[in-house]
Design a protein around this motif. Structure first.
Motif, PDB file in Angstrom:
ATOM      1  N   ARG A  21       0.703  -1.223  -0.116  1.00 22.61           N
ATOM      2  CA  ARG A  21      -0.127   0.202   0.284  1.00 22.61           C
ATOM      3  C   ARG A  21       0.786   0.960   0.130  1.00 22.61           C
ATOM      4  O   ARG A  21       0.669   2.101  -0.332  1.00 22.61           O
ATOM      5  N   ASP A  22       1.874   1.521   0.617  1.00 23.80           N
ATOM      6  CA  ASP A  22       2.040   2.719   1.543  1.00 23.80           C
ATOM      7  C   ASP A  22       3.191   2.884  -0.392  1.00 23.80           C
ATOM      8  O   ASP A  22       3.820   3.610  -0.997  1.00 23.80           O
ATOM      9  N   LEU A  23       4.516   2.021  -1.333  1.00 25.97           N
ATOM     10  CA  LEU A  23       5.273   2.112  -2.257  1.00 25.97           C
ATOM     11  C   LEU A  23       3.825   1.902  -3.564  1.00 25.97           C
ATOM     12  O   LEU A  23       4.373   3.202  -4.035  1.00 25.97           O
ATOM     13  N   GLY A  24       3.352   1.506  -3.015  1.00 22.76           N
ATOM     14  CA  GLY A  24       1.681   2.288  -4.113  1.00 22.76           C
ATOM     15  C   GLY A  24       1.216   3.513  -4.488  1.00 22.76           C
ATOM     16  O   GLY A  24       1.778   4.014  -5.706  1.00 22.76           O
ATOM     17  N   ALA A  25       1.057   3.777  -2.993  1.00 27.43           N
ATOM     18  CA  ALA A  25       1.001   5.360  -3.245  1.00 27.43           C
ATOM     19  C   ALA A  25       1.987   6.007  -3.017  1.00 27.43           C
ATOM     20  O   ALA A  25       1.880   7.478  -3.670  1.00 27.43           O
ATOM     21  N   ALA A  26       3.182   5.784  -2.969  1.00 29.31           N
ATOM     22  CA  ALA A  26       4.422   6.886  -3.370  1.00 29.31           C
ATOM     23  C   ALA A  26       4.227   6.246  -4.934  1.00 29.31           C
ATOM     24  O   ALA A  26       5.717   7.888  -5.164  1.00 29.31           O
ATOM     25  N   PHE A  27       5.390   5.590  -5.387  1.00 25.70           N
ATOM     26  CA  PHE A  27       5.139   5.285  -6.579  1.00 25.70           C
ATOM     27  C   PHE A  27       4.120   4.382  -7.840  1.00 25.70           C
ATOM     28  O   PHE A  27       4.818   4.696  -9.456  1.00 25.70           O
ATOM     29  N   GLN A  28       3.136   3.760  -7.556  1.00 24.60           N
ATOM     30  CA  GLN A  28       2.139   3.503  -8.811  1.00 24.60           C
ATOM     31  C   GLN A  28       2.239   4.813 -10.145  1.00 24.60           C
ATOM     32  O   GLN A  28       1.127   6.020  -9.437  1.00 24.60           O
ATOM     33  N   GLY A  29       2.231   4.348 -11.033  1.00 21.42           N
ATOM     34  CA  GLY A  29       1.646   5.576 -11.869  1.00 21.42           C
ATOM     35  C   GLY A  29       3.003   6.266 -12.213  1.00 21.42           C
ATOM     36  O   GLY A  29       2.716   6.836 -13.223  1.00 21.42           O
ATOM     37  N   GLU A  30       3.846   6.205 -12.212  1.00 21.72           N
ATOM     38  CA  GLU A  30       4.943   6.785 -11.668  1.00 21.72           C
ATOM     39  C   GLU A  30       6.250   6.667 -12.763  1.00 21.72           C
ATOM     40  O   GLU A  30       6.368   4.732 -12.593  1.00 21.72           O
ATOM     41  N   GLN A  31       7.185   7.040 -13.406  1.00 19.46           N
ATOM     42  CA  GLN A  31       8.131   6.238 -13.934  1.00 19.46           C
ATOM     43  C   GLN A  31       9.178   6.095 -13.297  1.00 19.46           C
ATOM     44  O   GLN A  31       9.214   7.741 -12.498  1.00 19.46           O
ATOM     45  N   VAL A  32       9.843   5.702 -12.742  1.00 19.71           N
ATOM     46  CA  VAL A  32      11.321   5.481 -11.840  1.00 19.71           C
ATOM     47  C   VAL A  32      12.393   5.463 -11.839  1.00 19.71           C
ATOM     48  O   VAL A  32      12.623   4.378 -12.974  1.00 19.71           O
ATOM     49  N   ALA A  33      13.698   5.656 -11.750  1.00 23.64           N
ATOM     50  CA  ALA A  33      14.728   5.338 -11.771  1.00 23.64           C
ATOM     51  C   ALA A  33      15.255   4.195 -10.610  1.00 23.64           C
ATOM     52  O   ALA A  33      14.734   3.999  -9.754  1.00 23.64           O
ATOM     53  N   ALA A  34      15.806   3.479 -10.867  1.00 24.59           N
ATOM     54  CA  ALA A  34      16.762   1.796  -9.792  1.00 24.59           C
ATOM     55  C   ALA A  34      18.038   2.050 -10.132  1.00 24.59           C
ATOM     56  O   ALA A  34      17.999   1.914 -11.632  1.00 24.59           O
ATOM     57  N   SER A  35      18.371   1.747  -9.474  1.00 23.90           N
ATOM     58  CA  SER A  35      20.099   1.357  -8.710  1.00 23.90           C
ATOM     59  C   SER A  35      20.358   0.794  -8.027  1.00 23.90           C
ATOM     60  O   SER A  35      19.360   0.681  -6.743  1.00 23.90           O
TER      61      SER A  35
ATOM     62  N   LEU B 241      14.820  -2.501 -14.825  1.00 19.07           N
ATOM     63  CA  LEU B 241      13.362  -1.831 -14.005  1.00 19.07           C
ATOM     64  C   LEU B 241      14.035  -0.055 -13.871  1.00 19.07           C
ATOM     65  O   LEU B 241      12.665   0.626 -14.134  1.00 19.07           O
ATOM     66  N   ASP B 242      15.046  -0.224 -14.479  1.00 18.50           N
ATOM     67  CA  ASP B 242      15.670   1.564 -14.674  1.00 18.50           C
ATOM     68  C   ASP B 242      14.170   1.851 -15.491  1.00 18.50           C
ATOM     69  O   ASP B 242      14.826   1.771 -17.039  1.00 18.50           O
ATOM     70  N   GLY B 243      13.680   3.443 -15.300  1.00 17.08           N
ATOM     71  CA  GLY B 243      12.429   3.954 -16.576  1.00 17.08           C
ATOM     72  C   GLY B 243      11.700   3.721 -16.630  1.00 17.08           C
ATOM     73  O   GLY B 243      11.076   3.772 -17.351  1.00 17.08           O
ATOM     74  N   GLN B 244      11.710   2.766 -15.601  1.00 18.09           N
ATOM     75  CA  GLN B 244       9.949   2.051 -15.884  1.00 18.09           C
ATOM     76  C   GLN B 244       9.291   2.725 -15.124  1.00 18.09           C
ATOM     77  O   GLN B 244       9.319   3.426 -13.826  1.00 18.09           O
ATOM     78  N   VAL B 245       7.790   2.411 -15.694  1.00 21.00           N
ATOM     79  CA  VAL B 245       6.775   2.754 -14.784  1.00 21.00           C
ATOM     80  C   VAL B 245       6.298   1.513 -13.753  1.00 21.00           C
ATOM     81  O   VAL B 245       5.808   0.962 -14.279  1.00 21.00           O
ATOM     82  N   VAL B 246       6.023   1.863 -12.502  1.00 23.69           N
ATOM     83  CA  VAL B 246       5.542   1.132 -11.454  1.00 23.69           C
ATOM     84  C   VAL B 246       3.685   0.770 -12.075  1.00 23.69           C
ATOM     85  O   VAL B 246       3.217   1.820 -11.484  1.00 23.69           O
ATOM     86  N   GLU B 247       3.138   0.210 -12.328  1.00 22.80           N
ATOM     87  CA  GLU B 247       2.064   0.051 -12.770  1.00 22.80           C
ATOM     88  C   GLU B 247       1.061  -0.527 -12.056  1.00 22.80           C
ATOM     89  O   GLU B 247      -0.185  -0.434 -12.015  1.00 22.80           O
ATOM     90  N   ARG B 248       1.589  -1.426 -10.787  1.00 22.85           N
ATOM     91  CA  ARG B 248       0.978  -2.186  -9.893  1.00 22.85           C
ATOM     92  C   ARG B 248       1.392  -3.111  -8.642  1.00 22.85           C
ATOM     93  O   ARG B 248       2.856  -3.349  -8.737  1.00 22.85           O
ATOM     94  N   LEU B 249       0.777  -2.974  -7.650  1.00 21.28           N
ATOM     95  CA  LEU B 249       1.730  -3.421  -6.069  1.00 21.28           C
ATOM     96  C   LEU B 249       0.024  -4.659  -6.032  1.00 21.28           C
ATOM     97  O   LEU B 249      -1.116  -4.285  -6.657  1.00 21.28           O
ATOM     98  N   ASP B 250       0.751  -6.037  -5.792  1.00 13.55           N
ATOM     99  CA  ASP B 250       0.357  -7.170  -5.473  1.00 13.55           C
ATOM    100  C   ASP B 250       1.325  -7.719  -4.016  1.00 13.55           C
ATOM    101  O   ASP B 250       2.279  -7.399  -4.648  1.00 13.55           O
TER     102      ASP B 250
END
Length: 265
Positions: free
Chosen positions: A12-26, A39-48
């Protein structure tokens, strides 16, 4: 080890922070360098979440699978992020938030087919809408294994750990050494419904509380740590209902707690 409510709250918390956003992963660890690049540059589409397993969907095909285990921790905060250092398995950075993962038992990028195999191996999760308690009952009702051991098997019920095991058996008067096949259907149905209620409360509060207000030393306000449980980690202390000292022994590689009077053989 975090129990199922912790993982669902994390989703729930990760979804509130990132869902629907393009993120940098390192990462700062070579063994996850390939995964971070995927994962770098991809959009967080769903949390499960399923039991103690967290899944994060990046783009159309990639799922991040995380099992925190005993030492794993996901920390989420608002930007700016602190300096990346140490054994940092994964850092995610979005528009306003960052998240760091350290010390997990598992952190890997899997395909949708591989994710489906995880779900197939796991038992029903009381916090999932698609959970079928009959699947768990089918295994429990045919087993000669002690119910206290069965409840720790993630292929029977996903998300239960040592706390929920001890407390749900106590709340329903079930002696933990009773064979699974000796548990009555009405006992299982009541236990399942109770698990759903307790674990949902755990997601909301971020902690486990299983005692009713009338059984606490302080009957109003937020339950203290000492007042949160009936038997878990209360070895030798008087049972809250009958006064009998709480017993403990090792079962399924973890300390088991129960009251011999309120949970008779």
């Amino acid at each position: 080890m975090p129990e199922g409510h912790t993982i669902h709250r994390l989703a729930r918390d990760l979804g509130a922070a990132f869902q629907g956003e393009q993120v940098a992963a390192s990462t700062l660890m070579d063994r996850f360098a390939d995964g971070a690049r995927l994962l770098d540059g991809q959009v967080v589409e769903r949390l499960d979440a399923h039991g103690k397993h967290l899944f994060v969907r990046f783009g159309p095909e990639a799922w991040l699978h995380v099992h925190l285990g005993l030492y794993g921790k996901f920390t989420v905060g608002r930007l700016p992020a602190p300096e990346a250092k140490g054994a940092l398995r994964l850092r995610l950075v979005g528009r306003e938030h960052w998240a760091d993962l350290r010390g997990p038992t598992a952190c890997e990028v899997v395909t949708p087919a591989e994710k489906a195999r995880f779900h197939a191996r796991l038992g029903p999760d009381p916090l999932r809408k698609d959970a079928d308690p009959d699947r768990a009952w089918d295994r429990i009702s045919r087993s000669r294994v002690a119910v206290g051991a069965l409840l720790m098997q993630q292929e029977v019920v996903a998300g239960i750990g040592n706390v929920y095991r001890a407390e749900i058996l106590y709340r329903h008067g079930i002696e933990p050494h009773r064979e699974g096949r000796g548990v009555h259907r009405e006992e299982w149905d009541a236990s399942w419904d109770d698990l759903r209620t307790l674990m949902r409360a755990g997601v909301r509060a971020g902690r486990i509380v299983t005692t009713r207000p009338e059984h606490r030393s302080r009957r109003s306000g937020r339950a203290t740590r000492e007042d949160s449980f009936y038997v878990y980690r209360r070895t030798g202390l008087p049972c809250r209902l009958c006064g009998t000292p709480v017993l403990t022994e090792v079962m399924a590689a973890r300390n088991l707690y129960w009251c011999p009077v309120c949970q008779p053989r």
